[in-house]
Design a protein around this motif. Structure first.
Motif, PDB file in Angstrom:
ATOM      1  N   ILE A 230       0.848  -1.185   0.000  1.00 35.35           N
ATOM      2  CA  ILE A 230       0.000   0.000   0.000  1.00 35.35           C
ATOM      3  C   ILE A 230       0.886   1.238   0.000  1.00 35.35           C
ATOM      4  O   ILE A 230       1.855   1.314   0.756  1.00 35.35           O
ATOM      5  N   THR A 231       0.537   2.196  -0.825  1.00 38.53           N
ATOM      6  CA  THR A 231       1.243   3.481  -0.870  1.00 38.53           C
ATOM      7  C   THR A 231       0.259   4.586  -0.505  1.00 38.53           C
ATOM      8  O   THR A 231      -0.832   4.669  -1.069  1.00 38.53           O
ATOM      9  N   VAL A 232       0.645   5.400   0.474  1.00 39.97           N
ATOM     10  CA  VAL A 232      -0.235   6.493   0.912  1.00 39.97           C
ATOM     11  C   VAL A 232       0.572   7.783   1.032  1.00 39.97           C
ATOM     12  O   VAL A 232       1.786   7.754   1.284  1.00 39.97           O
ATOM     13  N   PRO A 233      -0.078   8.936   0.863  1.00 43.71           N
ATOM     14  CA  PRO A 233       0.603  10.212   1.099  1.00 43.71           C
ATOM     15  C   PRO A 233       0.878  10.389   2.591  1.00 43.71           C
ATOM     16  O   PRO A 233       0.126   9.864   3.429  1.00 43.71           O
ATOM     17  N   VAL A 234       1.914  11.121   2.912  1.00 42.22           N
ATOM     18  CA  VAL A 234       2.161  11.428   4.324  1.00 42.22           C
ATOM     19  C   VAL A 234       1.343  12.630   4.750  1.00 42.22           C
ATOM     20  O   VAL A 234       1.311  12.979   5.938  1.00 42.22           O
ATOM     21  N   THR A 235       0.686  13.274   3.817  1.00 39.93           N
ATOM     22  CA  THR A 235      -0.077  14.492   4.075  1.00 39.93           C
ATOM     23  C   THR A 235      -1.582  14.191   4.145  1.00 39.93           C
ATOM     24  O   THR A 235      -2.019  13.074   3.879  1.00 39.93           O
ATOM     25  N   GLY A 236      -2.348  15.219   4.509  1.00 43.19           N
ATOM     26  CA  GLY A 236      -3.807  15.142   4.435  1.00 43.19           C
ATOM     27  C   GLY A 236      -4.466  14.205   5.415  1.00 43.19           C
ATOM     28  O   GLY A 236      -5.624  13.816   5.224  1.00 43.19           O
ATOM     29  N   GLY A 237      -3.752  13.808   6.475  1.00 42.75           N
ATOM     30  CA  GLY A 237      -4.353  12.922   7.463  1.00 42.75           C
ATOM     31  C   GLY A 237      -4.304  11.453   7.096  1.00 42.75           C
ATOM     32  O   GLY A 237      -4.961  10.629   7.734  1.00 42.75           O
ATOM     33  N   HIS A 238      -3.506  11.091   6.078  1.00 43.65           N
ATOM     34  CA  HIS A 238      -3.363   9.684   5.704  1.00 43.65           C
ATOM     35  C   HIS A 238      -2.339   8.977   6.590  1.00 43.65           C
ATOM     36  O   HIS A 238      -2.279   7.748   6.619  1.00 43.65           O
ATOM     37  N   CYS A 239      -1.506   9.769   7.260  1.00 42.84           N
ATOM     38  CA  CYS A 239      -0.508   9.247   8.207  1.00 42.84           C
ATOM     39  C   CYS A 239      -0.492  10.163   9.419  1.00 42.84           C
ATOM     40  O   CYS A 239      -0.902  11.322   9.353  1.00 42.84           O
ATOM     41  N   LYS A 240      -0.024   9.624  10.522  1.00 39.64           N
ATOM     42  CA  LYS A 240       0.370  10.479  11.636  1.00 39.64           C
ATOM     43  C   LYS A 240       1.767  10.054  12.065  1.00 39.64           C
ATOM     44  O   LYS A 240       2.265   9.012  11.620  1.00 39.64           O
ATOM     45  N   LEU A 241       2.380  10.848  12.897  1.00 36.56           N
ATOM     46  CA  LEU A 241       3.743  10.548  13.337  1.00 36.56           C
ATOM     47  C   LEU A 241       3.735   9.885  14.706  1.00 36.56           C
ATOM     48  O   LEU A 241       2.842  10.109  15.526  1.00 36.56           O
ATOM     49  N   GLN A 242       4.761   9.065  14.938  1.00 35.73           N
ATOM     50  CA  GLN A 242       5.018   8.570  16.287  1.00 35.73           C
ATOM     51  C   GLN A 242       5.180   9.776  17.208  1.00 35.73           C
ATOM     52  O   GLN A 242       5.603  10.853  16.788  1.00 35.73           O
ATOM     53  N   TRP A 243       4.928   9.599  18.509  1.00 33.65           N
ATOM     54  CA  TRP A 243       4.714  10.783  19.336  1.00 33.65           C
ATOM     55  C   TRP A 243       5.936  11.689  19.490  1.00 33.65           C
ATOM     56  O   TRP A 243       5.786  12.917  19.529  1.00 33.65           O
TER      57      TRP A 243
END
Length: 545
Positions: A230-243
């Protein structure tokens, strides 16, 4: 009441620049930061994990940050805009079902999803995250904090973090070089700062990232259930970061200037600061406050349920007394348990009483100046909390009307209507007595020497007029106690005679009231009534005969 003229802004600033009060020390660091990095608005931030309800640590962090913010406004003549952002990490995945919620099976079915994608078990909001966010805002509003609320979900999905997320992707190797040494070998093998949100399930995935494309702004991973890439953008709420990278990203994206954190996060603050620098940001100012301890000296934990909740504190005392507890020695570990409440209630009043008699320099060092953002209310509390507790204990007056009977006789004209804060404190004292004093009352029998002293005290008090002053009563109590074994030969009274040790006064409370200590005995008798005090001594002598 004595007053002093209101100072000019420049006079106030001059003294603030010299003050040793910790909010000013913190604010001065912010002023120095601005000299290096000028900006039009200074941003203060506090963080909140909405997997549970707001707690006493949440209050402490917002209250302390508010104190620093006000100190900064004084140091800058309020010419620089400031904002306090209460940031909710509501995009985090729900890791476990809390104990204190209904419909637990509903949460169980949605473990792993972002809190704002988990249904609300209370049925009042669009999501569990929204429910707890509402509780946070209501909590902060109750105390009158000036803040702006921020939702991680909203910020991620709206694109406010996009530019900085792309910067993290661009400098991924630097971020990994900072993070990996801090991780265990097994964790490091699969670690990625990016957590993709599974398009199929909505779960926040902790999976290895097998590829990333800086130009396209994407990451790729293998779906752990289907093995599909699966390939997703890191933007637009498709990912979040570790804390920790998330913290650094937020500092950088929003330009956070000040954020404090608990001592247990010292290493995390350092790591996040390094990551912020790696992606072109500047870590905020702030300090690491000490953690609270329970009655056994153990660190307070939400999961253990030890220590004191904010609801419990506010059942027994005012918000101002809690603010005093938070103000004092933030870098020292302190017991947060029921027995610290009376002291903080009365010492808040002592600081408030002293404020009117102080010059401006002293006022800036007075906790009430910081608790009330430079504008403390007028002191008007005729009796102390400890005295109220002793009145309840001595008379078994577990209702407000009986207590007000004592108060009205002692201070004519003082009523629940004229003194609403005292009326609230009467309620606090009754609650505290019922829950903590009454169950532990143990009367000890007096020794022969103590019986003789009590008999003499009874006879001396019976000779006083009913309206004897607290000072006159205290003089009698002091004189009767001037005997062995209560003499204190290291102290000398004004008349040159030996002093009286605290053992005399402690004995009075242990024998007469079944408690270890109490307020000034003369003040207690003045409120309780001389004849009532005589009857109390008679009862104690008869009980121990």
């Amino acid at each position: 009441m004595t007053t002093i003229d209101l100072p000019s802004a420049s006079e106030l600033r001059t003294l603030a620049e010299q003050s040793n009060a910790w909010p000013f020390e913190q604010a001065r660091a912010l002023v120095n930061r601005l000299k290096k990095h000028p900006k039009d608005e200074v941003l203060f931030e506090t963080g909140y994990g909405p997997s549970g309800l707001p707690h006493i640590g949440t209050f402490g962090e917002v209250a302390r940050t508010t104190m620093v913010r006000h100190a900064f406004r004084v140091l800058t003549d309020d010419k620089i805009k400031t904002k306090l952002l209460a940031f909710s990490d509501d995009m985090d995945g729900l890791r476990k079902v809390p104990d204190n919620v209904p419909n637990k099976e509903l949460l169980e079915k949605n473990l792993g999803k972002s809190l704002t994608s988990v249904p609300d078990p209370f049925g009042t909001h669009d999501s569990f995250g929204a429910h707890n966010n509402a509780r946070l805002r209501a909590f902060l509003d109750t105390f009158g904090f000036d803040y702006e609320f921020a939702s991680a979900t909203e910020y991620y999905k709206s694109g406010r973090f996009d530019a900085t997320l792309l910067k993290v992707l661009e400098r991924l190797e630097k971020v990994m070089a900072i993070m990996l040494p801090s991780l265990r070998e097994e964790r490091a093998a699969s670690y990625s700062p990016f957590l993709p949100i599974c398009p199929r399930t909505g779960v926040v995935l902790q999976v290895p990232i097998v590829a990333h494309d800086v130009k396209a702004g994407t990451i790729s991973y293998d779906d752990p259930e289907t093995n599909e890439r699966i390939t997703v953008p890191v933007t637009g709420g498709h990912c979040k970061l570790q804390w920790k990278p998330d913290w650094a990203m937020r500092w950088t994206a929003l330009g956070v200037d000040y954020e404090m954190a608990g001592k247990d996060l010292i290493d995390s603050v350092k790591l996040s600061g390094k990551i912020a620098q790696a992606i072109g940001g500047t870590p905020p100012e702030g300090f690491n406050y000490e953690l609270f301890l329970d009655d056994k000296g153990q660190k307070i934990s939400k999961s253990k349920g030890n220590g004191l909740t904010i609801e419990e504190w506010l059942r027994y005392a005012s918000p101002e007394s809690l603010s005093l507890f938070m103000y004092r020695e933030p870098k020292a570990a302190k017991r947060l348990y029921f027995d610290v409440i009376p002291r903080n209630v009365d010492e808040y009043q002592q600081f408030l009483d002293g404020y009117a008699r102080q010059d401006l320099k002293q006022r800036l060092a007075n906790p009430v100046w910081h608790i009330h953002s430079g504008n403390p209310p007028q002191a008007d509390m005729p009796v102390t909390f400890q005295l109220l507790l002793t009145l309840v204990s001595s008379s078994n007056a577990e209702n407000a009307d009986t207590l007000w009977g004592f108060i009205g006789r002692y201070r004519p004209g003082v009523t629940p209507q004229s003194h609403p804060k005292l009326d609230a404190m009467v309620g606090y004292a009754i609650n505290y007595y019922r829950d903590f004093v009454a169950p532990t009352k143990v009367f000890r029998d007096p020794t022969d020497a103590e019986r003789a002293a009590l008999q003499d005290l009874r006879d001396a008090l019976s000779q006083l007029p009913a309206d004897a002053t607290a000072e006159a009563i205290q003089d009698v109590v002091y004189e009767i106690g001037r005997r062995e074994p209560f003499l204190d030969h290291k102290k000398t009274a004004k008349d040159g005679k030996p002093g009286v040790s605290l053992d005399w006064f402690n004995m009075l409370y242990q024998v007469l009231l079944g408690q270890e200590k109490g307020p000034r005995f003369g003040s207690f008798v003045a409120v309780y009534g001389v004849s009532n005090a005589v009857s109390m001594i008679d009862g104690a002598l008869a009980r121990s005969a």
